[in-house]
Design an enzyme around this catalytic site. Structure first.
Site, short mmCIF file in Angstrom:
data_model
loop_
_atom_site.label_atom_id
_atom_site.label_comp_id
_atom_site.label_asym_id
_atom_site.label_seq_id
_atom_site.Cartn_x
_atom_site.Cartn_y
_atom_site.Cartn_z
N GLY A 160 0.81 -1.21 0.00
CA GLY A 160 0.00 0.00 0.00
C GLY A 160 0.85 1.26 0.00
CG ASP A 187 -7.28 -10.78 4.87
OD1 ASP A 187 -7.17 -10.73 6.11
OD2 ASP A 187 -8.02 -10.02 4.22
CB SER A 220 -5.06 7.10 12.72
OG SER A 220 -5.80 8.24 12.35
CE1 TYR A 259 -8.10 3.96 9.53
CE2 TYR A 259 -8.37 6.22 10.27
CZ TYR A 259 -7.56 5.18 9.87
OH TYR A 259 -6.20 5.36 9.82
CE LYS A 282 -5.46 2.35 11.65
NZ LYS A 282 -4.43 1.35 11.29
CG ASN A 317 -6.60 9.77 1.93
OD1 ASN A 317 -7.46 9.86 2.80
ND2 ASN A 317 -5.77 8.73 1.86
NE ARG A 320 -8.60 16.57 8.90
CZ ARG A 320 -9.63 17.30 9.29
NH1 ARG A 320 -9.43 18.51 9.80
NH2 ARG A 320 -10.86 16.84 9.19
N GLY A 369 -17.88 12.02 9.65
CA GLY A 369 -16.68 11.56 10.34
C GLY A 369 -15.55 12.56 10.38
CG ASP A 370 -13.95 14.69 7.17
OD1 ASP A 370 -13.26 13.68 7.45
OD2 ASP A 370 -14.12 15.10 6.02
#
Length: 353
Positions: free
Chosen positions: A12, A70, A136, A162, A166, A212, A244, A309-310
């Protein structure tokens, strides 16, 4: 057999840049083993390895051991640990889109939490107790104060599944370290990774419409998308767009190398969270302007409603990273935009060229 570092999710975006950084080091003494289920990385039909890893091998003259599995596949993980002398693990493998997690919470809990627990169990079975975790800044929830330091409460007011995955994984790791003093876990709390490798050979290549900011901007710049959607123009910030702490992905990768080196200190034990950011916040519209300056491209954009979620603003206190890792971000916003543009302009279709 030389010692190995297992990198989960190593094909990734952040994972591949960390693999490249490890292999580019003159003092690298490790074999690199990558396991990735290819849910967010590209592999052509006639190749055994993802394109990002093939390019890294070409850049570094190294061989990467790759397994298309996985991490929830316990039998496959066991075989990997049996085949290699794994000394430590860098754990990136996870689903990572804030907005998508609101729509698909079960998928996020299953992949991120079950996957992490399976990995930790297999590590324990094989006596591997050193882990660098890709966490995160979302674990902090809605900021109670800024800048965010590691002492800020976590788990309160987290606005997405999400972020909760974390946070839950960190709590699991804390409990594991408390139960067994052999464990050494460093949880690197990322702020917002952007940019690409300076060579332009590897970069961020998400499937579908990007979640993103920076790949969204760069895909508009090369014509793959018609305009940038700015999610929210009514936040309590200077220009109404979200603020950010953006960090160059290569600075982030350097932080992982420093974390591995900390494991060599016999005084270090237990669970340690560390922020990785620059300490400075930039708004979405400021990033658009910086990218236009770095690329010479005009970025059409339209302000739309806030995304689930932001939050409005976050940026890091990075003094602990300097203290414990001897690390600090060295690349500027212009560097981030320039390297993103080099990657995207030379690879307009990402790895599918």
């Amino acid at each position: 057999m030389p010692p190995s570092i297992l990198v989960t999710g190593g094909a990734g975006y952040v994972g591949s840049h960390t693999v490249a950084t490890l292999l580019e080091r003159d003092d690298n003494r490790y074999d690199i083993v990558v396991v990735d289920n290819l849910s967010n990385s590209y592999r052509s039909e006639n190749e055994k390895k993802p394109e990002a890893l093939r390019r890294i091998e070409d850049m570094t003259g190294s061989t990467i051991h790759f397994y298309a599995n996985d991490i929830r596949d316990r039998a496959a993980l066991n075989r990997i640990f049996e085949n290699h002398e794994i000394e430590c693990v860098i754990h990136f493998a996870a689903l990572k889109a804030v907005g998508e997690s609101v729509e698909k919470p079960l998928e996020y809990y299953q992949a991120n939490i079950t996957g992490t627990c399976t990995l930790l169990e297999v590590m324990r079975e094989h006596g591997v107790t050193q882990l660098v975790y890709s966490s995160s800044c979302t674990v902090y929830g809605e900021p109670q104060k800024l800048p965010l330091d590691e002492g800020h409460p976590t788990g309160q007011g987290i606005s997405s599944p999400y972020g909760r995955t974390k946070y839950f994984c960190e709590e699991i790791m804390k409990d594991l370290c408390a139960s067994d003093q052999n464990w050494k876990v460093i949880s690197l709390r990322y702020f917002n990774p952007v940019g690409a490798h300076g060579s332009g050979r590897i970069g961020e290549d998400p499937y579908g419409i990007p979640n993103n900011l920076m790949p969204f901007i760069s895909q508009v710049a090369v014509g793959r998308l018609s305009e940038l959607l700015v999610f929210g123009g009514d936040y309590p910030t200077a220009d109404g767009s979200g603020v950010r702490d953006y960090i160059h992905v290569q600075d982030l990768a350097d932080g992982h190398v420093r974390a591995i080196q900390l494991f060599q200190d016999p005084r270090f034990v237990g669970f340690q969270p560390i922020n990785l950011g620059t300490g400075t916040g930039y708004s979405v519209l400021q990033m658009v302007a910086a990218f236009e300056a770095a690329s010479g491209c005009k970025i059409p954009h339209r302000v739309v409603g806030r995304r689930a979620g932001d939050i409005a603003t976050n940026y890091a206190d990075v003094s602990l990273a300097r203290q414990l890792l001897g690390w600090g971000a060295s690349r500027t916003v212009i560097d981030m935009c320039r390297d993103t543009w080099k990657w995207q302009s030379e690879n307009p279709n990402g790895y599918k060229n």
